[in-house]
Design a protein around this motif. Structure first.
Motif, PDB file in Angstrom:
ATOM      1  N   ASP A  44      15.099  45.719 -64.223  1.00 25.88           N
ATOM      2  CA  ASP A  44      15.222  44.665 -64.361  1.00 25.88           C
ATOM      3  C   ASP A  44      15.869  44.045 -65.146  1.00 25.88           C
ATOM      4  O   ASP A  44      17.015  43.306 -64.438  1.00 25.88           O
ATOM      5  CB  ASP A  44      14.073  44.962 -66.087  1.00 25.88           C
ATOM      6  CG  ASP A  44      13.581  43.574 -66.310  1.00 25.88           C
ATOM      7  OD1 ASP A  44      13.547  42.452 -66.085  1.00 25.88           O
ATOM      8  OD2 ASP A  44      12.281  43.616 -67.107  1.00 25.88           O
ATOM      9  N   ASN A  45      17.219  45.148 -65.660  1.00 24.09           N
ATOM     10  CA  ASN A  45      18.347  44.889 -66.096  1.00 24.09           C
ATOM     11  C   ASN A  45      19.087  44.445 -65.122  1.00 24.09           C
ATOM     12  O   ASN A  45      20.233  43.692 -65.106  1.00 24.09           O
ATOM     13  CB  ASN A  45      18.112  45.406 -67.746  1.00 24.09           C
ATOM     14  CG  ASN A  45      17.712  45.893 -68.933  1.00 24.09           C
ATOM     15  OD1 ASN A  45      18.156  44.397 -69.642  1.00 24.09           O
ATOM     16  ND2 ASN A  45      16.951  46.615 -68.593  1.00 24.09           N
ATOM     17  N   GLY A  46      19.445  45.111 -64.308  1.00 21.19           N
ATOM     18  CA  GLY A  46      20.263  45.039 -62.933  1.00 21.19           C
ATOM     19  C   GLY A  46      20.227  43.576 -62.949  1.00 21.19           C
ATOM     20  O   GLY A  46      20.754  43.456 -62.196  1.00 21.19           O
ATOM     21  N   LEU A  47      18.737  43.944 -62.067  1.00 24.27           N
ATOM     22  CA  LEU A  47      18.605  42.200 -61.452  1.00 24.27           C
ATOM     23  C   LEU A  47      19.054  40.954 -62.346  1.00 24.27           C
ATOM     24  O   LEU A  47      19.448  40.000 -61.929  1.00 24.27           O
ATOM     25  CB  LEU A  47      16.977  41.972 -61.182  1.00 24.27           C
ATOM     26  CG  LEU A  47      16.560  41.870 -60.322  1.00 24.27           C
ATOM     27  CD1 LEU A  47      16.922  42.244 -58.898  1.00 24.27           C
ATOM     28  CD2 LEU A  47      14.763  41.536 -59.933  1.00 24.27           C
ATOM     29  N   ALA A  48      19.117  41.540 -63.187  1.00 23.94           N
ATOM     30  CA  ALA A  48      19.341  40.162 -64.905  1.00 23.94           C
ATOM     31  C   ALA A  48      21.385  39.440 -64.255  1.00 23.94           C
ATOM     32  O   ALA A  48      21.851  38.751 -64.020  1.00 23.94           O
ATOM     33  CB  ALA A  48      18.860  40.299 -65.903  1.00 23.94           C
TER      34      ALA A  48
END
Lengths: 137, 395
Positions: B159-163
């Protein structure tokens, strides 16, 4: 003695908890691909970009300090870490960040914009120019 | 950089945030500016050299790939893209590792207070080797990596990586694909009122929830093989007050009765599935769909619908981003795959949907009236002006 035992037990519990939660793996299975004839070039490029990222982090930190400093003049502990840029400053920073990155790779753009020449001819012309400069120096 | 808004988002220090900002900016530069630079180098040097040698233009993506591999600009583009990809995940690890315990507590608290949706895990389900044996997108640990009992860290990393990875192009909630496509379907087929919707290979459910937003009365279910992603998906849906059910299941062997869904959807999923399993997934979708139901897969556009250069450009990920099934998928003809699974050729559909995050709501409404034509250098690319390709069939 009891205190010692209690301490040992506490340490044991802590040890178990630590072993229950393993650190996440940070390396990629199978490794990463390399593109240049010598993989060292890819590695150095990675180092340069990581360094640039740290330079950028410093830049944002200085900006945060300036913003806090100019409004209040003093810093409290942890204040810079918790600071969030107001929207206008955030936007300005986003623009400066893209300029910083574009400047980092400027030499690649210059090369892409060169007029087209047969590859072999351009290479030898480049070498002659460099060696001529060296001789002069 | 895009900042996640939900309660599971990671808190970052000023320096951690700045590093993430830098990586997002780097990716934007590589995928926009350098992508243009590489195309220019191809037009100026690579293609003319190929023509001099072969007396014709390259006929497909692999020929372009072979011709461009020795080009210096290609090497810089590729090496920097891999470096940026690596830095995406590395920028998330320090804040994530620090907050793993807290994250688990927050998820438990949400489960206790919101009571929305459900989570069914199946520890006996074998994780297929296409997931367990490699790190897709060079993400260490992949979707299924577990480091403690009840772990959801892999979901948080994704999730945070995709952001960081998407630099805003996947929407503020990383759900632009789900939002754009579900609203497009609703506008295009106003009489279609799905009651049960299934999302295959949903990972953290970021595009699953959009179907609930678009069709609030429907039961929406997301399935995946990776437990840590599903635990996170459940908590994420609850954090955003969406009632979505998540189940650990393999899309090749659905444990649902025949004719039990109105929509079977997937996004960015089939290209991570081995060729032989793609047919099984489509056949399973055919089986569980009710008559009049819709199967829809958001995907990268097929190679046959792109120019040789654009085919090479998208296939880059297959060669260098740990996506071995990506090119074999894109070499398929979607119409034929649907037909082989039992769908009638006349029922085949294909759409190119403009990104709501990029073009706005109105563009989706306008696209409803148009036929889906693949715009060779925009469709499927994560760059400015992106559009989402999808194909499927009515049952």
């Amino acid at each position: 003695m009891r205190a010692g035992l209690a301490g040992a037990l506490r340490n044991q519990t802590r040890g178990n908890m630590a072993s229950e939660r393993q650190p996440m793996r940070r390396s990629v299975r199978g490794g990463r691909p390399y593109f240049f004839a010598d993989p060292a070039t890819d590695k150095v490029l990675n180092m340069v970009v990581t360094l640039a990222s740290e330079v950028w982090a410093l830049r944002e930190r200085v900006m945060a300090m300036e913003a806090i400093g100019t409004t209040r003049g003093t810093f409290k502990s942890g204040e810079v870490d918790a600071y969030e840029f107001p929207a206008a400053l955030e936007q300005r920073l986003a623009g400066e960040r893209q300029e910083f990155i574009a400047n980092l790779f400027r030499i690649l753009g210059e090369q892409a914009a060169e007029p087209s020449k047969p590859a072999a001819k351009r290479k030898s012309a480049g070498r002659t120019k460099t060696s001529a400069k060296k001789k002069k120096g | 950089m895009l900042e996640l808004k939900h309660d599971l988002r990671l808190a970052t220090t000023r320096d951690e945030q700045a590093r993430m900002n830098f990586v997002s900016g780097l990716r934007s530069y590589v995928l926009n500016d350098m992508a243009s630079g590489m195309r220019a180098a191809y037009d100026k040097d690579v293609e003319p050299a190929f023509r001099r040698d072969k007396r014709r233009a390259p006929k497909d993506g692999p020929e372009v790939h072979k011709a461009i591999r020795s080009n210096e600009y290609f090497k810089f583009y590729s090496s920097l893209r891999v470096t940026a990809q690596d830095m995406v995940w590395q920028s998330v690890f320090p804040p994530l590792e620090r907050q793993r315990g807290d994250l688990k507590q927050r998820a438990q608290k949400l489960a206790g207070s919101r009571k929305l949706g459900s989570l069914k895990l199946d520890p006996s389900l074998p994780v297929p080797r296409s997931v367990s044996a490699l790190d897709v997108h060079l993400m260490p640990g992949n979707y299924d990596g577990e480091y403690e009992s009840g772990d959801l860290a892999a979901g948080a990393l994704y999730d945070n990586g995709l952001a960081v990875f998407s630099f805003g192009l996947m929407g503020q909630n990383l759900d632009d694909i789900g939002q754009s496509i579900s609203r497009f379907i609703k506008a295009r087929y106003p009489k279609f009122k799905p009651a049960r919707i299934l999302d295959l290979g949903c990972t953290i459910g970021h595009n699953t929830g959009s179907w609930k937003d678009t069709y609030p009365d429907a039961q929406v279910i997301g399935i995946d093989v990776a437990a840590p992603c599903l635990r996170y998906a459940h908590a994420r849906a609850q954090a955003q007050s969406r009632a979505v059910d998540f189940e650990q299941m393999n899309a090749t062997e659905l444990r649902y009765p025949d004719a039990s869904f109105d929509v079977v959807f997937s996004s960015m999923f089939l290209h991570e599935v081995p060729r032989k399993d793609i047919s099984r997934v489509i056949a399973e979708a055919h089986r569980v769909l009710k008559p009049g139901g819709l199967m829809l897969h958001m995907e990268l556009p097929p190679n046959a619908q792109l120019s040789p250069y654009d085919a090479f450009y998208l296939d880059w990920d297959s060669s260098y981003n740990n996506e071995p099934y990506y090119k074999p998928f894109r070499d398929l003809v979607p119409q034929l795959v649907c037909k082989e699974a039992g769908f009638k050729s006349a029922n085949y559909v294909q759409f190119v949907v403009p990104s709501i995050a990029w073009f706005g709501e109105q563009a989706v409404a306008e696209a409803v009236a148009r036929q889906g034509q693949v715009d060779s250098d925009k469709t499927g690319r994560l760059a400015d002006g992106l559009q989402w390709y999808c194909f499927g069939a009515w049952r």
